[in-house]
Structure formats: C-alpha cells, structure tokens
Design an enzyme around this catalytic site. Structure first.
Site, short mmCIF file in Angstrom:
data_model
loop_
_atom_site.label_atom_id
_atom_site.label_comp_id
_atom_site.label_asym_id
_atom_site.label_seq_id
_atom_site.Cartn_x
_atom_site.Cartn_y
_atom_site.Cartn_z
N LYS A 1 -44.70 13.14 -26.23
CA LYS A 1 -44.96 14.23 -27.19
C LYS A 1 -44.49 13.85 -28.59
CE LYS A 1 -42.71 17.27 -24.70
NZ LYS A 1 -42.37 16.40 -23.54
N THR A 2 -43.28 13.31 -28.68
CA THR A 2 -42.75 12.91 -29.99
C THR A 2 -43.58 11.79 -30.59
OG1 THR A 2 -40.51 13.52 -29.28
CG2 THR A 2 -40.70 12.09 -31.20
N ASP B 1 -38.82 19.77 -31.61
CA ASP B 1 -38.70 19.45 -30.18
C ASP B 1 -37.95 20.58 -29.48
OD1 ASP B 1 -39.02 17.99 -27.89
OD2 ASP B 1 -37.46 16.52 -28.33
N THR C 1 -40.96 21.43 -22.80
CA THR C 1 -41.08 21.10 -21.37
C THR C 1 -41.19 22.36 -20.54
OG1 THR C 1 -38.65 21.08 -21.17
CG2 THR C 1 -39.73 18.98 -21.63
N ARG D 1 -41.26 6.61 -20.57
CA ARG D 1 -39.86 6.37 -20.92
C ARG D 1 -39.09 5.78 -19.74
NH1 ARG D 1 -37.43 11.35 -23.34
NH2 ARG D 1 -38.37 10.56 -25.27
#
Length: 340
Positions: free
Chosen positions: A66-67, A111, A160, A220
């Site tokens: 997302k980032t 975020d 999330t 990640r």
C-alpha cells in the site's frame, strides 16, 4: 515476546530494506495487475484535466504494497508526498499544520487511517470535500471559528481494518482498492528482483520456489526471508543460496513449507486440542495463546483464513479439516456441527 519473522508489519530492520527494494514505477511493481491498470487510468485522466486525483483508500493486509503504491502515484503525478499515520495525528493542530503546508495537487498519505480519533476524522470531512479547514479558537462564549483555505490535495489512506473506518470517512474516498495476497509466481518474481538488487547469489530456481512458498504470499515477508536465508548461506554455506541451503535455513527458523511458524501452529493446536476444534472467541483464543487480540487478528488470522485452515462463524473461530491434516491430527468426522 519476540516478534515473529513472518509478521507482515514493518519492523525497524525493514525500513532500509523496504526503501532499497521499493519499486518506483508501475512497471517495476509486480502483481496487483487490476489495481495498477485502474490507477494508471485515474492518473492519466487527472493529468489531462490538470487536476488532482480523487482521494484513494487502499485496503489490505500489512506488507502487501500500500505504501509503495502511494509513492508510485506521487511520482507518476510528479507531486510531493507527505507521509504520516493515524496514531501520529493526535490533535486538530497537528492535522492543520500538515494540511496547510501542502501544495496544490500534493498527496497526503495516512497509514493506519482507521486509528485516527473521531475529532480528527470530523475535521477531515470539509478538508476532503471542500478544501477548507475550520479551526475553533478559544473556549466558551468567546470561542470563534477560523476558516483556512487549503490547496487541492489528494488524501491516500491505507488500512488493514476497513471495518473500523467510519462510514462518513469511507464515503469521502472517491476510489477504493483492496490489495489481495500475491500469487506464488509473483512472489517468485519479487524474490528474483530483490536478490538482484541485494546482489544475493541464488544458483537454483528451486531455491526461489522454496522461499516463495514460505513467504505467506506477502512481498515484505518474502524479502525478509530472502535476507535471512542469505545470512544463513554466508555463515553455514559458501554464500550461494541453493535448494538445500534454503530448506536448511527455513527449517532452522521453524518455518514450514506453507510459511507457518510455531505461533501459527500453536493457535491451530489450541483451537483443535483445547477447544475441540472450536468455535472459540477471539478473546478466549488470545488468552489461551498469550497473544494480543490485535496480533491474532492482524498477523496470524488473515493468512490462516487464506489457507482455509480456520473459518469465522457467528459463534467464533473453528479449525477446518485442512488444519487437522496439516498438523497430522485425525479429523473428527462425526462432529459435523462444527462446520455450521
């Protein structure tokens, strides 16, 4: 309590790794093809009209990109991006300081936007819709409202937990995209790309497949596992990752072929052995496993649901037949009411 290696949330050690491996364009970004296509159209249309793009809400588990997407959008739009998080904006003054320092078409990325308090959310409503900010100065009868005009910015929120965002805020986003877990082939491509950037030597395609299978379909986690396997190969092998080296490294970390670590298996065993397969509520499961409810809901549960190892029912979580099989425990076929 130690933080599990498969935790998709960003850890301190990940900050340099993420910035080094982060794609800088849609061409470099692997996976999420439909989302990329939609965002490309959104950006090109905004450029033709010479306007800022609509506010965007990006949903999905931690570590799915997302980032990275927010930074790519800013780069494609050729504008600045200001990054913050929901918990970091404690007061209206904090939000006002951020918004008034933006330029036209700039992007504000928040975020964990589901963790903003109600006052901040309500302050954002007119900022997102009409690009002005109401600030109350003073208290009581002498209080007065100061209205500040804002530049036409774009808010990109990442979460999330979509269900924790209030409806008024959620409805003010013009575009909503949900990032899904990645396909194994995409994870393999990400590992190959990351290995090339980090100058990690892998001499077998099978080694990449083994790491990808244990990466919980999350970029990640894949990059973090690659780093750990690289460390193992440098200490215990000749610095080159082979199929055997990858297997030995993951075995040492107690991560199985599906990416489950001891804490995942413990949760499944608690549901099966302590609660007879369920149903069991989240609070009871957290107490029995000595984990926080948020950790179970955000770190462990999404992937276990994706694997089909647990189901959510109105009465709580239950372990599925697949979970029993994975742990090598006989499934109670006569207990069909658990599946209701």
């Amino acid at each position: 309590m130690s933080i599990p290696i498969i935790n998709p949330k960003q850890l301190n050690e990940d900050r340099y790794l993420d910035s080094t491996l982060r794609p800088t364009s849609f061409n470099e970004y692997i996976g999420q093809e439909k989302i990329k296509e939609n965002l490309n159209i959104l950006i090109e249309a905004a450029k033709k009209r010479k306007e800022s793009i609509d506010h965007i809400l990006l949903c999905g588990g931690s570590g799915l990109g997302k980032t990275t997407l927010a930074h790519i959008i800013a780069k494609e739009m050729k504008v600045n991006i200001k990054v913050t998080s929901g918990p970091a904006i404690e007061k209206v003054g904090d939000l006002a300081s951020i918004l008034t320092n933006l330029q036209n078409n700039d992007i504000l990325f928040i975020d964990e936007c589901h963790r903003m308090n109600k006052t901040i959310e309500e302050t954002l409503y007119p900022a997102m819709e009409d690009y002005f900010l109401d600030i109350i100065i003073g208290k009581g009868p002498s209080a007065r409202t100061l209205q500040l005009e804002l530049p036409r910015f774009t808010l990109i929120g990442a979460t999330t937990r979509t269900g924790l965002i209030s409806s008024p805020l959620r409805n003010r986003f013009g575009v909503t995209h949900r990032l899904n877990f990645y396909e194994h082939l995409d994870i393999e491509k990400i590992i190959t790309r990351s290995a090339r950037i980090l100058k990690v030597k892998i001499n077998e395609d099978e080694a990449i497949k083994i790491i990808a299978q244990s990466a919980r379909r999350t970029p990640r986690v894949a990059n973090r596992l690659l780093k750990r396997v690289r460390d193992y190969s440098q200490v215990r092998a000749n610095g080159i990752i082979s199929k055997q080296t990858a297997q030995e490294a993951l075995q040492m970390m107690e991560i199985d072929q599906l990416g489950l670590e001891p804490a995942d298996r413990q949760i499944l065993e608690i549901i099966i052995k302590k609660f007879n397969g369920g149903p069991v509520g989240l609070q009871a499961l957290a107490a029995a496993s000595h984990e926080e409810t948020e950790t179970i809901a955000d770190v462990y549960e999404p992937y276990l649901l994706q694997l089909g190892f647990i189901d959510r029912t109105p009465r709580g979580r239950i372990a599925t037949k697949s979970a029993y099989n994975h742990l090598g425990i006989k499934y109670p076929n006569n207990d069909q009411d658990k599946l209701i």
